[in-house]
Design a protein around this motif. Sequence first.
Motif, PDB file in Angstrom:
ATOM      1  N   LYS A   3       0.845  -1.187   0.000  1.00  0.00           N
ATOM      2  CA  LYS A   3       0.000   0.000   0.000  1.00  0.00           C
ATOM      3  C   LYS A   3       0.882   1.240   0.000  1.00  0.00           C
ATOM      4  CE  LYS A   3      -3.682   2.183   2.709  1.00  0.00           C
ATOM      5  NZ  LYS A   3      -4.497   2.083   3.957  1.00  0.00           N
ATOM      6  N   PRO A   4       1.070   1.889  -1.149  1.00  0.00           N
ATOM      7  CA  PRO A   4       1.930   3.074  -1.182  1.00  0.00           C
ATOM      8  C   PRO A   4       1.254   4.268  -0.513  1.00  0.00           C
ATOM      9  CG  PRO A   4       0.941   2.693  -3.336  1.00  0.00           C
ATOM     10  CD  PRO A   4       0.538   1.536  -2.477  1.00  0.00           C
ATOM     11  N   VAL A   5       1.806   4.703   0.577  1.00  0.00           N
ATOM     12  CA  VAL A   5       1.248   5.832   1.313  1.00  0.00           C
ATOM     13  C   VAL A   5       2.373   6.522   2.068  1.00  0.00           C
ATOM     14  CG1 VAL A   5       0.702   4.415   3.332  1.00  0.00           C
ATOM     15  CG2 VAL A   5      -0.514   6.561   2.975  1.00  0.00           C
ATOM     16  N   LEU A   6       2.309   7.839   2.157  1.00  0.00           N
ATOM     17  CA  LEU A   6       3.210   8.584   3.031  1.00  0.00           C
ATOM     18  C   LEU A   6       2.450   8.935   4.295  1.00  0.00           C
ATOM     19  CD1 LEU A   6       4.980  11.096   0.579  1.00  0.00           C
ATOM     20  CD2 LEU A   6       5.800   8.875   1.376  1.00  0.00           C
ATOM     21  N   VAL A   7       2.980   8.526   5.445  1.00  0.00           N
ATOM     22  CA  VAL A   7       2.313   8.878   6.688  1.00  0.00           C
ATOM     23  C   VAL A   7       2.833  10.230   7.178  1.00  0.00           C
ATOM     24  CG1 VAL A   7       1.945   6.462   7.295  1.00  0.00           C
ATOM     25  CG2 VAL A   7       3.915   7.672   8.217  1.00  0.00           C
ATOM     26  N   SER A   8       2.076  10.837   8.054  1.00  0.00           N
ATOM     27  CA  SER A   8       2.261  12.238   8.409  1.00  0.00           C
ATOM     28  C   SER A   8       3.294  12.467   9.508  1.00  0.00           C
ATOM     29  CB  SER A   8       0.920  12.827   8.860  1.00  0.00           C
ATOM     30  OG  SER A   8       1.068  14.120   9.373  1.00  0.00           O
ATOM     31  N   THR A   9       4.297  13.283   9.187  1.00  0.00           N
ATOM     32  CA  THR A   9       5.232  13.744  10.213  1.00  0.00           C
ATOM     33  C   THR A   9       4.520  14.636  11.209  1.00  0.00           C
ATOM     34  OG1 THR A   9       7.116  13.683   8.701  1.00  0.00           O
ATOM     35  CG2 THR A   9       7.324  15.091  10.631  1.00  0.00           C
ATOM     36  N   GLN A  10       3.646  15.514  10.707  1.00  0.00           N
ATOM     37  CA  GLN A  10       2.975  16.464  11.590  1.00  0.00           C
ATOM     38  C   GLN A  10       2.106  15.765  12.621  1.00  0.00           C
ATOM     39  OE1 GLN A  10       0.733  19.656   9.795  1.00  0.00           O
ATOM     40  NE2 GLN A  10      -0.112  20.306  11.753  1.00  0.00           N
ATOM     41  N   ASP A  11       1.426  14.695  12.236  1.00  0.00           N
ATOM     42  CA  ASP A  11       0.558  13.986  13.185  1.00  0.00           C
ATOM     43  C   ASP A  11       1.363  13.473  14.363  1.00  0.00           C
ATOM     44  OD1 ASP A  11      -2.037  13.091  13.902  1.00  0.00           O
ATOM     45  OD2 ASP A  11      -1.555  11.069  13.223  1.00  0.00           O
ATOM     46  N   ILE A  12       2.592  13.025  14.090  1.00  0.00           N
ATOM     47  CA  ILE A  12       3.450  12.531  15.172  1.00  0.00           C
ATOM     48  C   ILE A  12       3.968  13.670  16.024  1.00  0.00           C
ATOM     49  CG2 ILE A  12       5.605  11.321  15.709  1.00  0.00           C
ATOM     50  CD1 ILE A  12       5.235   9.725  13.120  1.00  0.00           C
ATOM     51  N   MET A  13       4.544  14.696  15.394  1.00  0.00           N
ATOM     52  CA  MET A  13       5.209  15.748  16.169  1.00  0.00           C
ATOM     53  C   MET A  13       4.218  16.658  16.879  1.00  0.00           C
ATOM     54  SD  MET A  13       6.721  18.609  13.577  1.00  0.00           S
ATOM     55  CE  MET A  13       5.689  19.569  12.468  1.00  0.00           C
ATOM     56  N   SER A  14       2.996  16.806  16.373  1.00  0.00           N
ATOM     57  CA  SER A  14       2.030  17.716  16.984  1.00  0.00           C
ATOM     58  C   SER A  14       1.066  17.020  17.938  1.00  0.00           C
ATOM     59  CB  SER A  14       1.218  18.431  15.894  1.00  0.00           C
ATOM     60  OG  SER A  14       2.042  19.228  15.083  1.00  0.00           O
ATOM     61  N   CYS A  15       0.722  15.768  17.647  1.00  0.00           N
ATOM     62  CA  CYS A  15      -0.323  15.091  18.421  1.00  0.00           C
ATOM     63  C   CYS A  15       0.209  14.114  19.460  1.00  0.00           C
ATOM     64  CB  CYS A  15      -1.290  14.376  17.481  1.00  0.00           C
ATOM     65  SG  CYS A  15      -2.183  15.503  16.381  1.00  0.00           S
ATOM     66  N   CYS A  16       1.484  13.740  19.375  1.00  0.00           N
ATOM     67  CA  CYS A  16       2.053  12.864  20.406  1.00  0.00           C
ATOM     68  C   CYS A  16       2.647  13.740  21.505  1.00  0.00           C
ATOM     69  CB  CYS A  16       3.124  11.949  19.822  1.00  0.00           C
ATOM     70  SG  CYS A  16       3.843  10.842  21.065  1.00  0.00           S
ATOM     71  N   ARG A  17       1.890  13.967  22.550  1.00  0.00           N
ATOM     72  CA  ARG A  17       2.309  14.904  23.594  1.00  0.00           C
ATOM     73  C   ARG A  17       3.423  14.332  24.468  1.00  0.00           C
ATOM     74  NH1 ARG A  17      -0.915  18.900  22.693  1.00  0.00           N
ATOM     75  NH2 ARG A  17      -3.100  18.605  22.088  1.00  0.00           N
ATOM     76  N   TYR A  18       3.548  13.017  24.543  1.00  0.00           N
ATOM     77  CA  TYR A  18       4.613  12.432  25.366  1.00  0.00           C
ATOM     78  C   TYR A  18       5.872  12.136  24.544  1.00  0.00           C
ATOM     79  CZ  TYR A  18       2.801   7.989  23.456  1.00  0.00           C
ATOM     80  OH  TYR A  18       2.375   6.982  22.624  1.00  0.00           O
ATOM     81  N   CYS A  19       5.837  12.443  23.251  1.00  0.00           N
ATOM     82  CA  CYS A  19       6.981  12.136  22.377  1.00  0.00           C
ATOM     83  C   CYS A  19       8.100  13.148  22.496  1.00  0.00           C
ATOM     84  CB  CYS A  19       6.538  12.064  20.916  1.00  0.00           C
ATOM     85  SG  CYS A  19       5.645  10.550  20.488  1.00  0.00           S
ATOM     86  N   GLY A  20       7.826  14.326  23.048  1.00  0.00           N
ATOM     87  CA  GLY A  20       8.865  15.343  23.154  1.00  0.00           C
ATOM     88  C   GLY A  20       8.308  16.736  23.030  1.00  0.00           C
ATOM     89  N   TYR A  21       9.014  17.570  22.293  1.00  0.00           N
ATOM     90  CA  TYR A  21       8.712  18.997  22.234  1.00  0.00           C
ATOM     91  C   TYR A  21       8.534  19.468  20.791  1.00  0.00           C
ATOM     92  CZ  TYR A  21      10.707  18.152  26.803  1.00  0.00           C
ATOM     93  OH  TYR A  21      10.968  17.617  28.036  1.00  0.00           O
ATOM     94  N   GLY A  22       8.046  18.600  19.946  1.00  0.00           N
ATOM     95  CA  GLY A  22       7.773  18.984  18.573  1.00  0.00           C
ATOM     96  C   GLY A  22       9.009  19.424  17.828  1.00  0.00           C
ATOM     97  N   CYS A  23       9.022  20.690  17.396  1.00  0.00           N
ATOM     98  CA  CYS A  23      10.147  21.236  16.643  1.00  0.00           C
ATOM     99  C   CYS A  23      11.379  21.446  17.502  1.00  0.00           C
ATOM    100  CB  CYS A  23       9.752  22.565  15.996  1.00  0.00           C
ATOM    101  SG  CYS A  23       8.715  22.391  14.527  1.00  0.00           S
ATOM    102  N   ARG A  24      11.272  21.275  18.798  1.00  0.00           N
ATOM    103  CA  ARG A  24      12.424  21.453  19.682  1.00  0.00           C
ATOM    104  C   ARG A  24      12.999  20.113  20.144  1.00  0.00           C
ATOM    105  NH1 ARG A  24      10.499  24.400  24.312  1.00  0.00           N
ATOM    106  NH2 ARG A  24       8.400  23.809  23.671  1.00  0.00           N
ATOM    107  N   GLY A  25      12.625  19.036  19.462  1.00  0.00           N
ATOM    108  CA  GLY A  25      13.225  17.741  19.750  1.00  0.00           C
ATOM    109  C   GLY A  25      12.243  16.724  20.297  1.00  0.00           C
ATOM    110  N   GLY A  26      12.596  15.445  20.153  1.00  0.00           N
ATOM    111  CA  GLY A  26      11.726  14.386  20.645  1.00  0.00           C
ATOM    112  C   GLY A  26      12.439  13.050  20.638  1.00  0.00           C
ATOM    113  N   TRP A  27      11.716  12.009  21.066  1.00  0.00           N
ATOM    114  CA  TRP A  27      12.255  10.657  21.184  1.00  0.00           C
ATOM    115  C   TRP A  27      11.696   9.788  20.076  1.00  0.00           C
ATOM    116  CZ3 TRP A  27      10.845  13.556  25.440  1.00  0.00           C
ATOM    117  CH2 TRP A  27      11.826  13.739  26.437  1.00  0.00           C
ATOM    118  N   GLN A  28      12.592   9.188  19.279  1.00  0.00           N
ATOM    119  CA  GLN A  28      12.110   8.336  18.198  1.00  0.00           C
ATOM    120  C   GLN A  28      11.396   7.108  18.732  1.00  0.00           C
ATOM    121  OE1 GLN A  28      14.184   5.448  16.228  1.00  0.00           O
ATOM    122  NE2 GLN A  28      16.194   5.687  17.190  1.00  0.00           N
TER     123      GLN A  28
END
Length: 355
Positions: free
Chosen positions: A135-160
């Motif tokens: 299934k060729p699809v590009l998933v969203s970077t923004q959904d991860i960096m903006s909606c994952c509140r425990y993942c880090g600080y968005g544009c200021r860094g995060g945990w892969q």
Amino acid sequence: MQSAVLTLLLSFAYSAPTSDLDPSTLTGEALVNYVNSLDTSWTATTDNFAPGVNPDIYKTGGSLDIDDPPGNDTDIIEYPFKVLDSVPTTFDAREAWPNCADVISTIRDQAQCGCCWAIAVAGAISDRICINMHKPVLVSTQDIMSCCRYCGYGCRGGWQYKAWQFYKQYGVVSGGLYDSKEGCSPYPFPPCNHIYNTSLESNREKMKFCGKPNVYSNTPKCTRTCEAGYTVPYASDKHFAYYYYKFTSRPMSYRVLSIMSEIYISGSVTASFTFYDDLFYYKSGVYHHTSGRKIYGHCVRIIGWGTEGGVDYWLIANSFNTFWGDGGYFKMRRGTNECGIENLVIAGLPRLPGK
């Protein structure tokens, strides 16, 4: 007159003999000259940055995994599959899965947002959905960096590793590159010109320079709706992981072989490593750290491996757009844990329908 004198002094400073300088403090043309004087396995260039553009503008955020690795996260498991007895000496996921080459070959541009951790994971997820679900699809970077509140600080860094966890627990919607109108939530920031190269003059004129530091330090708000014109509801557009896993086994040679086995079977993986100044100036060859300051933790997507000039390497997709490095890619020395590249490698498998 003062400006002319300053320019002359700076030119003398850049051309000063590198033997009189501390390699760890070099930057700009002096660093490039030093690397190339070593006649080592890679070549540096000043073309990666426009004249007058300081590479410091890219030092916003990054991968926080370097200073704060997963530790006892109970949701992430050790690589659960059998390691292959042998793998090819050279492998490139773009060639191995030609039907997914367009997806795997996508080089994203984080612009001036320190979300490499989200971009790398979104890229690997996209590769793996195409490879394992056709299934060729590009998933969203923004959904991860903006909606994952425990993942880090968005544009200021995060945990892969937390981004992979988010993919498993909450899912990630689709989303293409900036202004692509592709998917539910495309990337919000326009590509910016990271380099100067006269052969790309027409392309360069179409892009603005990346500008001052922290232009995009304010991460976009999480909006759990898809952009206008996309007909699939946000909740229905989610893609989920079945599980995700890390590669931390000992000895290191076994870990490296397990990473290669995983890429060979299922596709790209993500890796965090320490980024030094000299990598900003990479042009070609097999990179290893030679000089310059430690900048930050960086996260990338490994799509293959090989050997060049007798040096084993990982083939890596970066996120500085296609004008940086070797068309957006670089090679890093493999098997020696260069810059910690083999310390924290993570992958996951997409959840198949009915699972």
